[in-house]
Design an enzyme around this catalytic site. Structure first.
Site, PDB file in Angstrom:
ATOM      1  N   CYS A  72      48.586 102.497  -7.714  1.00  0.00           N
ATOM      2  CA  CYS A  72      48.804 100.956  -8.350  1.00  0.00           C
ATOM      3  C   CYS A  72      49.585 100.001  -7.205  1.00  0.00           C
ATOM      4  CB  CYS A  72      49.235 100.927  -9.376  1.00  0.00           C
ATOM      5  SG  CYS A  72      49.270  99.305 -10.521  1.00  0.00           S
ATOM      6  N   CYS A  76      55.954  97.811 -11.394  1.00  0.00           N
ATOM      7  CA  CYS A  76      56.616  98.101 -12.705  1.00  0.00           C
ATOM      8  C   CYS A  76      57.761  99.054 -12.640  1.00  0.00           C
ATOM      9  CB  CYS A  76      55.493  98.429 -13.633  1.00  0.00           C
ATOM     10  SG  CYS A  76      54.199  97.399 -13.664  1.00  0.00           S
ATOM     11  N   CYS A  79      57.377 102.569 -13.854  1.00  0.00           N
ATOM     12  CA  CYS A  79      55.981 103.410 -13.538  1.00  0.00           C
ATOM     13  C   CYS A  79      56.013 104.310 -12.356  1.00  0.00           C
ATOM     14  CB  CYS A  79      54.763 102.695 -13.490  1.00  0.00           C
ATOM     15  SG  CYS A  79      53.208 103.381 -13.414  1.00  0.00           S
ATOM     16  N   CYS A 116      42.045 106.405 -25.878  1.00  0.00           N
ATOM     17  CA  CYS A 116      42.591 105.163 -24.939  1.00  0.00           C
ATOM     18  C   CYS A 116      42.368 105.730 -23.623  1.00  0.00           C
ATOM     19  CB  CYS A 116      43.968 104.964 -25.221  1.00  0.00           C
ATOM     20  SG  CYS A 116      44.582 104.710 -26.941  1.00  0.00           S
ATOM     21  N   CYS A 147      39.728 102.418 -26.674  1.00  0.00           N
ATOM     22  CA  CYS A 147      40.729 101.304 -26.231  1.00  0.00           C
ATOM     23  C   CYS A 147      40.798 101.822 -24.400  1.00  0.00           C
ATOM     24  CB  CYS A 147      42.123 101.775 -26.752  1.00  0.00           C
ATOM     25  SG  CYS A 147      43.461 100.771 -26.391  1.00  0.00           S
ATOM     26  N   CYS A 207      46.087  95.620 -28.426  1.00  0.00           N
ATOM     27  CA  CYS A 207      47.146  96.484 -28.395  1.00  0.00           C
ATOM     28  C   CYS A 207      48.350  96.162 -27.417  1.00  0.00           C
ATOM     29  CB  CYS A 207      46.640  97.800 -28.078  1.00  0.00           C
ATOM     30  SG  CYS A 207      47.854  99.319 -27.672  1.00  0.00           S
ATOM     31  N   ARG A 279      53.206 101.959 -32.897  1.00  0.00           N
ATOM     32  CA  ARG A 279      52.985 103.224 -32.510  1.00  0.00           C
ATOM     33  C   ARG A 279      54.104 103.708 -31.749  1.00  0.00           C
ATOM     34  NH1 ARG A 279      48.459 102.739 -29.233  1.00  0.00           N
ATOM     35  NH2 ARG A 279      47.390 102.674 -30.944  1.00  0.00           N
TER      36      ARG A 279
HETATM   37  S1  SF4 Z   1      52.492 100.093 -15.422  1.00  0.00           S
HETATM   38 FE1  SF4 Z   1      52.019 101.260 -13.799  1.00  0.00          FE
HETATM   39  S2  SF4 Z   1      49.888 101.549 -13.353  1.00  0.00           S
HETATM   40 FE2  SF4 Z   1      50.333  99.769 -14.870  1.00  0.00          FE
HETATM   41  S3  SF4 Z   1      50.289  97.944 -13.698  1.00  0.00           S
HETATM   42 FE3  SF4 Z   1      52.465  98.690 -13.782  1.00  0.00          FE
HETATM   43  S4  SF4 Z   1      52.431  99.957 -11.540  1.00  0.00           S
HETATM   44 FE4  SF4 Z   1      50.392  99.769 -12.331  1.00  0.00          FE
END
Ligand code: SF4
Length: 345
Positions: A72, A76, A79, A116, A147, A207, A279
């Site tokens: 990705c 984040c 993540c 989901c 979802c 959600c 949740r």
């Molecule tokens: S949480 Fe992870 S998968 Fe989702 S947008 Fe952020 S970096 Fe990408």
């Protein structure tokens, strides 16, 4: 002796709940006031409101499948799927429809009512979205609520998903607006809010929740809950995650939080968003069973169910069922099936 029966939850309107206005606007200070209450008073208030709005007292089981893992472009900080961090997660392709349907059938047969599907994209491109709409329609045909969490959406993309039969779209606010740039810098808080408003405008249920334990101050937790509660209308599902500290991510060294502070956030979510499914999401393994029981007392009425979340672990499904039995809580599906049987008779 263990109590294995389901309690008959009182139908009477508890006085502690009667002064709550379901559509009121919440200031950060008002939510902070909730978080600061003596714990037992807070739990009493949250449970009173919970029983008023959820007299059946059931627990929704939602199963999550990563249909496209890793690679990705966002950063984040929690993540392991971000390209920006070295976490050992390999980037994969979008799963075939047949594979997704196999997983959805297994989830349904194990008792899940909602399925989901998560894809690690900054935003879906036109070709991927078309594939997803095909998959969503097929999962819906299995009798599951659908979802998806696919990243940022434009208004037209949200309408495409709605037309495919998508019930819910997940897009978390993660944390408070003031703390957001400590967690992610590749997109803004306003980007998140824009996607949520496209989803809402398309007629898809929302959600949306956040993550606790990322180094935020108590005021940031209050601000996250106020932000969610003040969405108009507030989300139908509110996943509250406990940070899973994945090695290789910037937040891997975050300090422990007091588990009771996590319980307080659940209670504040229940009080401020009384009709939402709150949740228990990522991080349940770390919480342990006693803290999870307190979370149910605080008004949580949905869990992610299955052995794996997108890429991190989740308590074993059998253990979850045992815990619900020990607490005398019924999964939503048993109540739905009893209702269907009664309707067929
Ligand atoms: S949480 Fe992870 S998968 Fe989702 S947008 Fe952020 S970096 Fe990408």
């Amino acid at each position: 002796m263990m109590n294995t029966t389901t309690p008959n939850l009182p139908q009477a309107v508890p006085s502690a709940a009667s002064d709550e206005d379901d559509s009121k606007t919440w200031s950060v200070q008002a939510v902070q006031g909730l978080l600061d209450m003596p714990l037992l008073d807070l739990l009493h208030k949250a449970q009173s409101i919970h029983r008023l709005h959820w007299p059946q007292g059931d627990i929704e089981l939602a199963t999550l499948l990563s249909v496209k893992t890793g690679g990705c472009a966002e950063n984040c900080g929690y993540c392991p799927q971000s390209l920006a961090f070295d976490t050992g997660v390999k980037a994969g392709k979008l799963m075939d429809k047949a594979q997704v349907l196999d997983a959805a059938r297994s989830a349904r047969d194990a008792g899940a009512t909602r399925f989901c599907m998560g894809a690690a994209w900054r935003a879906p491109n036109a070709r991927d979205l078309e594939k997803m709409t095909d998959i969503i329609a097929a999962v819906k045909d299995l009798g599951l609520q659908t979802c998806a969490t696919l990243g940022m959406l434009q208004a037209g993309q949200a309408r495409q998903l709605k037309d495919a039969g998508l019930d819910y779209y997940n897009h978390n606010l993660d944390t408070a607006p003031d703390y957001y740039d400590q967690v992610v810098t590749t997109r803004s808080y306003q980007d998140r809010l824009d996607t949520l408003s496209h989803v809402r405008a398309a007629g898809i249920k929302v959600c949306c929740g956040g993550i606790i334990g990322m180094g935020e101050a108590p005021m940031h937790r209050a601000a996250l809950i106020a932000q969610l509660a003040n969405l108009s209308p507030y989300p139908e599902s509110v996943p509250i995650n406990h940070l899973v500290r994945v090695p290789g991510t910037p937040l891997a060294a975050s300090a422990d939080i007091d588990p009771l502070d996590f319980v307080r956030v659940i209670a504040a979510a229940r009080i401020t968003m009384p009709r939402a499914r709150v949740r228990l999401s990522a991080g349940r393994e770390q919480l342990g069973e006693a803290v999870q029981a307190l979370c149910f007392l605080a008004g949580a009425n949905s869990i992610f169910y299955g052995d794996k979340l997108l890429v991190t672990g989740n308590p074993d499904a059998d253990r979850d069922m045992q815990l619900l039995r020990r607490l005398g809580l019924k999964p939503l599906h048993t109540q739905m099936r009893a209702h269907e049987k009664a309707a067929d008779a």
